[in-house]
Enzyme design. Sequence first.
Site, PDB file in Angstrom:
ATOM      1  NE  ARG A 164      -2.972   0.518   3.344  1.00 61.17           N
ATOM      2  CZ  ARG A 164      -2.377   0.964   4.466  1.00 61.17           C
ATOM      3  NH1 ARG A 164      -1.783   2.142   4.494  1.00 61.17           N
ATOM      4  NH2 ARG A 164      -2.385   0.230   5.560  1.00 61.17           N
ATOM      5  CE  LYS A 173     -11.239   6.764 -20.028  1.00 62.69           C
ATOM      6  NZ  LYS A 173     -11.630   8.083 -19.586  1.00 62.69           N
TER       7      LYS A 173
HETATM    8  C1  LIG Z   1     -12.118   8.499 -18.269  1.00 65.66           C
HETATM    9  C2  LIG Z   1     -11.805   9.856 -17.841  1.00 65.66           C
HETATM   10  C3  LIG Z   1     -11.611  10.162 -16.505  1.00 65.66           C
HETATM   11  C4  LIG Z   1     -11.797   9.130 -15.412  1.00 65.66           C
HETATM   12  O1  LIG Z   1     -10.866   8.112 -15.467  1.00 65.66           O
HETATM   13  P1  LIG Z   1     -11.179   6.617 -14.974  1.00 65.66           P
HETATM   14  O2  LIG Z   1      -9.892   5.927 -15.235  1.00 65.66           O
HETATM   15  O3  LIG Z   1     -12.318   6.113 -15.790  1.00 65.66           O
HETATM   16  O4  LIG Z   1     -11.520   6.702 -13.538  1.00 65.66           O
HETATM   17  C5  LIG Z   1     -11.269  11.457 -16.164  1.00 65.66           C
HETATM   18  N1  LIG Z   1     -11.154  12.410 -17.100  1.00 65.66           N
HETATM   19  C6  LIG Z   1     -11.346  12.154 -18.407  1.00 65.66           C
HETATM   20  C7  LIG Z   1     -11.187  13.258 -19.387  1.00 65.66           C
HETATM   21  C8  LIG Z   1     -11.684  10.880 -18.818  1.00 65.66           C
HETATM   22  O5  LIG Z   1     -11.887  10.649 -20.102  1.00 65.66           O
END
Ligand SMILES: *Cc1c(COP(=O)(O)O)cnc(C)c1O
Length: 384
Positions: free
Chosen positions: A48, A199
């Site tokens: 952690r 992403k």
């Molecule tokens: C997907 C996304 C998030 C959140 O991220 P997660 O990994 O899904 O928690 C935040 N900001 C933007 C612009 C995103 O596209």
Amino acid sequence: MSKQLSLETELVHVSHKDGNNASVAPVYLSATFKPNSFDDMGEFDYTRSGNPTRATLQQHLSKVMKAKFVYAVNSGMAALDVIVRSLAPGDEVVAGDDLYGGTDRLLTYIKTVNGVKVGHYDTTNLELITSKITKTTKMVFLESPTNPLIKICDLKAIADYAHKQNPECVVVFDNTMMTPLLMSPLELGADIQYESATKYMNGHHDVMAGVLATNSEVLAKKLFFVINATGSGLAPFDSWLMIRGLKTMALRVERQQENAIKIANWLESQNVKVRYPGLKSHPHYELHNKQSRGPGAVLSFETGDVSLSKKIIEACELYSVTVSFGYVCSLISLPCLMSHASISAETRKERDFPEDLIRLCVGIENVDDLIDDLDSAFKKSGFK
Ligand SMILES: *Cc1c(COP(=O)(O)O)cnc(C)c1O
């Protein structure tokens, strides 16, 4: 070598310490680590607080993001949670009015439950947004380009103004859409840059992760305190997958962007209203070019009718109907029913969010196949 390496080179060269000279950094799934002795407790004791695989990823990201301190956490939203935990009841926060749906949800939570004063404004209007930032503003939350409305804000102008008003004001920038390849928010004045690594950074839709970067030691200490206290540090195996995904980030994003530029131009040639910062028709084309190194691979367009949008999406064969973006495969979605459904219909209307808007997140496929698929979906649905 003393010359600074370019990001493409940095991405594939991961330095790590391994006793067996493994080419690929190993994954340490162990939750605990033994001390060398009571006089020398060693670098790691409990995952952690710290783990060798997560540490390798963070050091690697620190070179890639050109940031002194980088932390990897469980998701993009966990990254935002780590940031907002330093806000106290009564603190004033200025935020964009077209932020990611989950960001909007978490900011609304700290407003209603924790009594933080959060105001949402149109960040594309520099005069308006600067008039809302005062000497008592504690944090500013920005995103550019936003998705799916593809709104652009002037990060440097806003950050400079906020710091002039209050040198302690923390400017937070969500760089998920651009990645470190296409934009360097810390160099433009942001104090904290965070990204959903789910992403483009990982790029394969098989890891949820978030990344936080800052050059301020004071902020870094606060961020690490929360990560350690709450246990939101990225798990070892996910850290290992992230290291693998990052190696191809430059290749992927370049190809995705090249495809997106061609698709955006094709859509415009069909007289479709397209939102994409790579098109001269975008109202902030020049501003975006000034603060970034490319338009990215997310674009949106309008059909004039929600049921027509649904038909087009259903008629596409190559684009997968999926939320999120940054995957190697192309995705298509109807944000008002999918990624942005957490924002009420009323608020969407207030923010001029077209219900018929189709979002494309372009992948690495052959672009002619992608254009043909859209073309036949248009024909099948009776759009063009
Ligand atoms: C997907 C996304 C998030 C959140 O991220 P997660 O990994 O899904 O928690 C935040 N900001 C933007 C612009 C995103 O596209």
